[in-house]
Design an enzyme around this catalytic site. Structure first.
Site, PDB file in Angstrom:
ATOM      1  N   SER A  46     -38.187 -14.207  33.065  1.00 12.94           N
ATOM      2  CA  SER A  46     -37.216 -14.394  32.385  1.00 12.94           C
ATOM      3  C   SER A  46     -37.220 -14.177  30.591  1.00 12.94           C
ATOM      4  O   SER A  46     -38.498 -15.469  30.565  1.00 12.94           O
ATOM      5  CB  SER A  46     -36.578 -15.728  32.779  1.00 12.94           C
ATOM      6  N   HIS A  48     -35.564  -9.907  33.508  1.00 16.39           N
ATOM      7  CA  HIS A  48     -34.104 -11.378  33.637  1.00 16.39           C
ATOM      8  C   HIS A  48     -33.181 -11.351  32.300  1.00 16.39           C
ATOM      9  O   HIS A  48     -34.635 -11.892  32.119  1.00 16.39           O
ATOM     10  CB  HIS A  48     -34.443 -12.067  34.301  1.00 16.39           C
ATOM     11  N   MET A  75     -26.219 -17.805  28.550  1.00 21.45           N
ATOM     12  CA  MET A  75     -25.271 -19.272  28.662  1.00 21.45           C
ATOM     13  C   MET A  75     -24.289 -19.539  27.308  1.00 21.45           C
ATOM     14  O   MET A  75     -24.481 -18.654  26.299  1.00 21.45           O
ATOM     15  CB  MET A  75     -26.526 -19.914  28.771  1.00 21.45           C
ATOM     16  N   HIS A 107     -28.291 -12.752  34.451  1.00 18.01           N
ATOM     17  CA  HIS A 107     -27.356 -13.922  34.916  1.00 18.01           C
ATOM     18  C   HIS A 107     -26.354 -14.279  33.654  1.00 18.01           C
ATOM     19  O   HIS A 107     -26.554 -14.726  32.861  1.00 18.01           O
ATOM     20  CB  HIS A 107     -28.244 -14.335  35.274  1.00 18.01           C
ATOM     21  N   MET A 114     -30.486 -20.424  43.058  1.00 18.57           N
ATOM     22  CA  MET A 114     -31.095 -20.690  41.878  1.00 18.57           C
ATOM     23  C   MET A 114     -31.607 -22.333  42.470  1.00 18.57           C
ATOM     24  O   MET A 114     -31.205 -23.335  43.543  1.00 18.57           O
ATOM     25  CB  MET A 114     -30.126 -21.938  40.716  1.00 18.57           C
ATOM     26  N   ASP A 119     -34.642 -17.775  41.417  1.00 19.94           N
ATOM     27  CA  ASP A 119     -34.705 -18.535  39.678  1.00 19.94           C
ATOM     28  C   ASP A 119     -35.194 -19.645  39.601  1.00 19.94           C
ATOM     29  O   ASP A 119     -33.990 -20.922  39.649  1.00 19.94           O
ATOM     30  CB  ASP A 119     -33.033 -17.549  39.057  1.00 19.94           C
TER      31      ASP A 119
HETATM   32  C1  DX5 Z   1     -32.030 -21.272  33.860  1.00 26.26           C
HETATM   33  C2  DX5 Z   1     -32.297 -19.654  34.050  1.00 26.26           C
HETATM   34  C3  DX5 Z   1     -33.219 -19.520  34.308  1.00 26.26           C
HETATM   35  C4  DX5 Z   1     -34.799 -19.615  33.498  1.00 26.26           C
HETATM   36  C5  DX5 Z   1     -36.521 -19.853  34.315  1.00 26.26           C
HETATM   37  O1  DX5 Z   1     -30.378 -21.603  34.260  1.00 26.26           O
HETATM   38  O2  DX5 Z   1     -31.097 -19.188  34.948  1.00 26.26           O
HETATM   39  O3  DX5 Z   1     -33.835 -17.617  34.825  1.00 26.26           O
HETATM   40  O4  DX5 Z   1     -35.456 -18.843  32.238  1.00 26.26           O
HETATM   41  O5  DX5 Z   1     -37.434 -20.749  34.127  1.00 26.26           O
HETATM   42  P1  DX5 Z   1     -37.781 -20.891  34.441  1.00 26.26           P
HETATM   43  O6  DX5 Z   1     -39.158 -19.626  35.282  1.00 26.26           O
HETATM   44  O7  DX5 Z   1     -39.548 -21.521  33.328  1.00 26.26           O
HETATM   45  O8  DX5 Z   1     -37.683 -21.803  35.166  1.00 26.26           O
HETATM   46 ZN    ZN Z   2     -31.559 -16.893  35.298  1.00 25.98          ZN
END
Ligand code: DX5
Ligand code: ZN
Length: 229
Positions: A10, A35, A39, A69, A140, A178
Site C-alpha cells: 500500500s 495498492h 480517501m 481502493h 478490511m 487490507d
Molecule cells: C487503510 C488502507 C490500507 C492501509 C494499510 O484504510 O486501506 O491499505 O494502507 O496499511 P497497513 O498495512 O499499515 O495496515
Molecule cells: Zn487499502
C-alpha cells in the site's frame, strides 16, 4: 497449495516526495500489485491521492496492476477518471454506493476489474447477489482511513466464509485482505483462504534495505512465510 499469492504494498505508507521511485523499488523487490488508497475526508477521516497520481505512476512507467481502493462517497463520479488514469482493479465499499450493481457495472464498462470492500463490521450479505460479477473481494482487517493499525482477528472468520463462497461457486475471484498484515500474521491469513495481501507499514515502514533503497528483505520474508503453507 496451488493458489498464487500476490503481495500488494500500500503506497499510503510510501515516501510521497519520491513516489515513482518507491513504487519502482517495491516492484523490483518482488511485489506483484500496487495498492492505491483513495480517501476523501468524508467516507473516511483522511485525505490522500486521486486519479492524477495514478496517471503519473503510469506515465512514470509502472506496468504492474494498480489496485485502486476507493474510500470515497459517492463513488460513481470518480470511476471513469480512474479508468482513464490506468487503474486495473477498482474496489469500493458497498455503504458508499446507493446502487451497488450499477457501480460494479460501471467499473466493468470502463474496462477495469471490479471489487467490493467490506469493513470489519460490515456483513457479507450483498455478495449473495454480486460475487459472480466481481474480480475481487477485499476484506478490511482494520477500520479504513489510516495505515499502521492493528489487525482485527475476527476478520479471519470472514475470510474463511468468503473463500468457501468463492470455491463453492467455482468462481475465479481474488480474496484480498487490507490492514495490519505483516510477517507475523501473513501465514495465518493465508490459511484462512486469502490470496492477495496488502501491506503498507510492514513494507514501507520497517522494511527498507537502507543502502539499496530496496524492499527485498521484507518482501522475501513475507514470501518465505507463505511458502510454509
Ligand atoms: C487503510 C488502507 C490500507 C492501509 C494499510 O484504510 O486501506 O491499505 O494502507 O496499511 P497497513 O498495512 O499499515 O495496515
Ligand atoms: Zn487499502
Amino acid at each position: 497449495m496451488s493458489r498464487a499469492f500476490r503481495i500488494a504494498p500500500s503506497i499510503l505508507s510510501a515516501n510521497f516526495a519520491r513516489l515513482g521511485e518507491e513504487v519502482d523499488n517495491v516492484l523490483k523487490s518482488g511485489a506483484d500489485i500496487v495498492h492505491f488508497d483513495v480517501m476523501d475526508n468524508h467516507y473516511v477521516p483522511n485525505l490522500t491521492i486521486g486519479p492524477l497520481i495514478c496517471e503519473a505512476l503510469k506515465k512514470h512507467g509502472v506496468t504492474a496492476p494498480i489496485d485502486v481502493h476507493l474510500m470515497v462517497k459517492p463513488v460513481d463520479r470518480i470511476i471513469p477518471d480512474f479508468a482513464k488514469a490506468g487503474a486495473s482493479y477498482i474496489t469500493f465499499h458497498p455503504e458508499a454506493s446507493e446502487h451497488i450493481d450499477r457501480t460494479i457495472g460501471l467499473i466493468r464498462e470502463c474496462g477495469c476489474q471490479p471489487g467490493l470492500v467490506f469493513n470489519p463490521a460490515t456483513p457479507l450479505d450483498v455478495l449473495e447477489y454480486t460475487l459472480h460479477k466481481l474480480d475481487m473481494v477485499l476484506l478490511m482487517s482494520v477500520n479504513p482511513g489510516f495505515g499502521g493499525q492493528k489487525f482485527i482477528p475476527h476478520v479471519l472468520d470472514k475470510a474463511r466464509q468468503v473463500r468457501q463462497m468463492i470455491d463453492a461457486r467455482g468462481l475465479d475471484v481474488s480474496l484480498e485482505i487490507d490492514g495490519g498484515v505483516g510477517p507475523a500474521n501473513i501465514l495465518e491469513v493465508a490459511r484462512a483462504g486469502v490470496d492477495t495481501f496488502v501491506a503498507g507499514s510492514a513494507v514501507f515502514g520497517a522494511g527498507r534495505d537502507e543502502d539499496a533503497h530496496r524492499y527485498d528483505t521484507v518482501i522475501g520474508t513475507l514470501r518465505a512465510e507463505l511458502k510454509k503453507l
